[in-house]
Write an enzyme that holds these catalytic residues in place. Structure first.
Site, PDB file in Angstrom:
ATOM      1  N   ILE A   1       0.921  -1.235   0.001  1.00 16.42           N
ATOM      2  CA  ILE A   1      -0.061   0.207   0.105  1.00 16.42           C
ATOM      3  C   ILE A   1       0.747   1.133  -0.142  1.00 16.42           C
ATOM      4  O   ILE A   1       0.532   2.412  -0.185  1.00 16.42           O
ATOM      5  CB  ILE A   1      -0.969  -0.008   1.013  1.00 16.42           C
ATOM      6  N   ASP A   2       2.025   1.276   0.428  1.00 19.45           N
ATOM      7  CA  ASP A   2       2.901   2.505   0.339  1.00 19.45           C
ATOM      8  C   ASP A   2       3.425   2.867  -0.639  1.00 19.45           C
ATOM      9  O   ASP A   2       3.787   4.049  -0.673  1.00 19.45           O
ATOM     10  CB  ASP A   2       4.384   2.078   1.346  1.00 19.45           C
TER      11      ASP A   2
ATOM     12  N   ARG B   1      -8.406  17.368  17.115  1.00 25.35           N
ATOM     13  CA  ARG B   1      -8.322  15.802  17.192  1.00 25.35           C
ATOM     14  C   ARG B   1      -7.479  15.409  16.416  1.00 25.35           C
ATOM     15  O   ARG B   1      -7.066  15.554  15.268  1.00 25.35           O
ATOM     16  CB  ARG B   1      -9.768  15.390  17.054  1.00 25.35           C
TER      17      ARG B   1
ATOM     18  N   GLN C   1      -6.441   1.233   6.467  1.00 25.01           N
ATOM     19  CA  GLN C   1      -5.875   1.426   5.027  1.00 25.01           C
ATOM     20  C   GLN C   1      -5.613   0.250   4.496  1.00 25.01           C
ATOM     21  O   GLN C   1      -5.484   0.246   3.012  1.00 25.01           O
ATOM     22  CB  GLN C   1      -4.637   2.441   5.203  1.00 25.01           C
TER      23      GLN C   1
ATOM     24  N   MET D   1     -26.656   5.698 -12.200  1.00 27.84           N
ATOM     25  CA  MET D   1     -25.752   5.513 -10.988  1.00 27.84           C
ATOM     26  C   MET D   1     -24.311   5.395 -11.295  1.00 27.84           C
ATOM     27  O   MET D   1     -23.544   5.404 -10.306  1.00 27.84           O
ATOM     28  CB  MET D   1     -26.200   4.392 -10.153  1.00 27.84           C
TER      29      MET D   1
ATOM     30  N   GLN E   1     -22.489   7.151 -12.883  1.00 33.48           N
ATOM     31  CA  GLN E   1     -21.792   8.401 -13.060  1.00 33.48           C
ATOM     32  C   GLN E   1     -21.173   8.652 -11.611  1.00 33.48           C
ATOM     33  O   GLN E   1     -20.367   9.744 -11.533  1.00 33.48           O
ATOM     34  CB  GLN E   1     -22.663   9.668 -13.137  1.00 33.48           C
TER      35      GLN E   1
END
Length: 781
Positions: free
Chosen positions: A167-168, A294, A302, A671, A673
């Site tokens: 994922i990096d 916060r 992720q 839908m 789009q």
């Protein structure tokens, strides 16, 4: 047009008798299952025996039940699943020679000398070392009587192909890694949700995202969610970053912004290479600005969830190419081990050794605080993203006196055609960059019909706040063209509005508008101003570009619906669904969603078919469902032969499948789009806006005298960008006419047609596949 290198045709059973193993190692990533599925099915299609190695390198070291032969059915129904079906682990044993010795023994005992490794930089570095030591490992095994000399001779060569699953997106040699796009989806989904509660309470949120020592996720996510600030390892802030951050947040609040978003990559550092944490940033904001602040650490969210359409397609393409790369290496001992990478939009083979070495250089540059060199090593794709962010981060709302000056030149912006996600990102980026450069940006509402009616107004800085994440077109759009409305009326409005430049955003209709405006210049000098176009249509049918804004969002919407449709079949069993997609005569959506959704067939205009072809597909599905597969999925583009409608296909399948399966028909409609743009469409729209305003500004400044005097001059007109990783290139609109089928509103060449055989093979059809990858160097990234 895109130029593709020709590969080799591969027929069913061409490599009968070969053995291939596949493993996933290190941190999991969405899309790994798509890659595993493609390796297994392409391997079986080619006649190979394919083995799972479960639990990564640990399973390779332990052997036994961790090494199992895979069947076609073993990878059925995993395309839409996150994680990895065959398990993954971080293996300490494999880091030591004794572990690699056991791994070599297990491979030889199972007669495996072809290995696909799916993982990140650590996993592929380990694979590179394993191959380098292979000969010495076999010698040691022979000496210790673990294997025979004959076995060592028979299996003397180990072929390894790497697929980067991380994922990096931190591996050099490829523009995108498997899983990075899906991780961006999770980040943006979370950020969109957080923004609503932050707006209610006027809060500042600090989000920590993953990526280790690579800031790709934080960088792209910050552009996709209008973040106020981003901290990434490759671009440490200047020493006065505290003052600058507080100044920017204070100014944004004074101008009415209720929400502040700050992205912090987990490896963020300052110029002294000291960590910048979320707590440090929070304490600064609370103490200096007294904002309710916060922290949200997104963490392993992720890594989770269903893969995006992009990652499913990327994993499928790379997995198939990995098998063919192994077969080539088995026949040519001089070929090096390689990584299947993505260069722009083409699969390429990059030497594994060079990729590993370049990735190591990045780590060394970061350790030495040589950040410019680290960014350069990351590659052109990363550099382009960073350059766009830097440009946007430096702009701030000008003083009112500057914005309202009568000396400001005016640039128009108009939407033409159907709405598409990503359009509003272009408008926001273009407006704010234009205002910063001293222009007045005139928003033309409801397309050229709105222009003729005089429905145009200046867009202010605050008007476009929050637009990046909005779908549709906030300016409004129509399909009317200048010739249809009366080009004399359009020219008169150009003169009335005193436009010095124009940006058109839209699909094929926008492309036609550009050509009509060029052709009208000879008669109407008012049209002799610089114009540019951004391609934006879910159909992806604009000549000269590989991707149009909106098509990625549409693909994800369709893929999500297909997952739900297939899920419904698990309960009813033995059901085939016929699904109609949009796209006009262009079969892009049908083909790519079929590949991402695991469909059995996709009928499109570009690939003619007959009733006999439909019958063959019915026979295929009957055999498939007889073989204990629970469901079937068939896609149809909405504009085909008039007589072969979705309902006709539905009735044919229902009739021919009697007693074996029943059939249902679904028309997806508008839908497709989409609601909110995908991360890809958001960031691409922002980059398009940056390129467009830069080019228009350059053309206006180069011809300022002629523009102010309204001299008749035909400026070079550009249409859009061929989207590659290396750059965003302009194309002349008139040059593109010869590459256009105006009757069917299509480009004459479409890159994605070469992926249709892969879609058929993954569905167990006989098809002649053409390898798309070529050998390339790491400098491509």
């Amino acid at each position: 047009m895109a130029t593709w290198m020709e590969g080799k045709y591969v027929a069913r059973g061409q490599f009968t008798g070969e053995c291939i193993a596949v493993l996933t190692s290190g941190g999991d990533a969405q899309g790994m299952n798509a890659a595993v599925r493609a390796v297994v099915r392409m391997g079986i299609y080619c006649g190979c025996r394919v083995f799972f190695i479960r639990e990564g390198y640990q399973g390779l070291v332990d052997g036994g039940q961790n090494i199992q032969e895979a069947s076609w059915a073993d990878v059925s129904g995993i395309l839409q699943l996150g994680g990895t079906k065959i398990g993954s682990a971080r293996c300490m044993d494999f880091r030591e020679r004794y572990g690699r010795l056991k791994a070599a023994e297990n491979l030889v005992k199972n007669q495996i000398t072809n290995l696909v490794v799916i993982g990140g930089d650590g996993s592929l570095t380990g694979a590179n070392l394993f191959r380098a030591e292979w000969s010495s490992l076999l010698e040691e095994l022979v000496t210790s009587n673990k294997i025979s000399a004959e076995s060592a001779k028979q299996f003397h060569r180990l072929n390894i192909v790497g697929l980067v699953g991380s994922i990096d997106n931190d591996f050099c040699g490829t523009d995108m890694t498997i899983g990075a796009d899906s991780a961006l989806h999770r980040i943006i989904e979370a950020t969109d949700a957080i923004s609503t509660t932050a707006h209610s309470h006027q809060r500042c949120f600090i989000l920590e995202v993953m990526g280790r020592h690579c800031g790709y996720l934080a960088l792209v996510a910050s552009m996709a969610c209008e973040a106020d600030w981003v901290f990434i390892p490759e671009m440490p802030p200047t020493d006065d970053w505290r003052e600058k951050l507080c100044h920017k947040l204070r100014m944004n609040r004074e101008h009415g912004q209720r929400v502040n978003i700050i992205m912090v990559a987990e490896g963020a550092i300052d110029r002294a290479c000291k960590p910048i944490t979320c707590e440090i940033v929070k304490n600064l904001i609370v103490s200096e600005l007294q904002l309710d602040t916060r922290i949200t650490v997104l963490g392993h969210v992720q890594r989770g969830g269903s893969p995006s359409a992009f990652d499913r397609i990327l994993g499928s393409r790379m997995g198939a190419e990995a098998v063919l790369a192994l077969m080539d290496a088995d026949r040519d001992p001089n070929l090096p081990s390689c990584v299947i990478s993505l260069d722009g939009n083409q699969a390429v083979r990059v030497p594994l050794v060079k990729c590993v070495d370049r990735t190591r250089q990045v780590a060394e540059a970061m350790k030495a605080c040589d950040f410019d060199h680290a960014v350069e090593l990351r590659g052109t794709s990363f550099m382009n993203n960073l350059a766009t962010y830097i440009k946007l981060s430096k702009i701030e709302q000008p003083r009112q006196s500057v914005m309202s000056s009568e000396n400001n030149l005016r640039i128009g912006i108009v939407n033409v055609g159907a709405p598409a996600c990503g359009i509003n990102a272009v408008i926001r980026g273009f407006t704010r960059l234009g205002i910063t450069k001293g222009y007045k940006v005139i928003g033309i509402h409801e397309g050229f019909s709105g222009l003729v009616k005089g429905d145009a107004s200046e867009i202010q800085w605050a008007d476009v706040r929050g637009w990046v994440g909005m779908g549709g077109s906030m300016l409004g759009t129509r399909r009317d063209t200048p010739n249809g409305l009366g080009i004399d009326k359009v020219a008169a409005k150009f003169k009335e509005l005193k436009l010095s430049g124009l940006l058109i955003i839209g699909g094929f209709e926008a492309y036609e508008c550009m050509i009509e405006l060029v052709e009208g210049r000879e008669k109407y000098p008012e049209l002799c101003i610089p114009m540019a176009m951004v391609p934006a249509t879910i159909s992806n049918n604009v000549p000269g570009t590989d991707f149009s804004l909106g098509c990625d969002t549409a693909l994800n919407e369709i893929t999500s619906v297909l997952d739900k449709i297939k899920q419904s079949a698990l309960g009813t069993k033995r059901r085939v669904f016929v699904v109609e997609t949009m796209g006009g005569y262009c079969g892009y959506l049908a083909t790519m969603s079929a590949l991402a959704g695991g469909a059995d067939a996709a009928y499109i205009f570009e690939e003619p078919f007959t009733i006999d072809d439909l019958r063959e597909d019915v026979v295929h599905l009957r055999a498939k469902i007889d073989d204990n597969v629970k469901r079937g999925l068939v896609l149809r583009a909405d504009m085909l032969i008039n007589t072969i409608t979705s309902e006709f296909i539905h009735q044919l399948y229902a009739q021919e499948g009697q007693g074996i399966f029943d059939c249902r028909c679904n028309v997806l409609g508008h839908m497709q789009q989409g609601d909110r743009p995908s991360p890809f469409d958001r960031s691409l729209g922002t980059k398009f806006a940056s390129k467009a305003i830069d080019w228009l500004d350059e053309q206006i400044n180069a011809n300022i005298v002629q523009i102010l005097q309204s001299i008749h001059q035909t400026f070079m007109l550009y249409i859009n960008w061929y989207c590659t990783s290396s750059d965003n290139l302009f194309k002349y609109s008139l040059e593109l006419r010869e590459h256009t089928d105006f009757v069917h509103r299509l480009p004459k060449e479409e890159w994605w047609l070469s992926l249709r055989p892969l879609m058929r093979i993954m569905a167990k059809h006989d098809s002649l596949y053409e390898s798309e990858s070529i050998m390339a160097g790491t400098d491509r990234k």
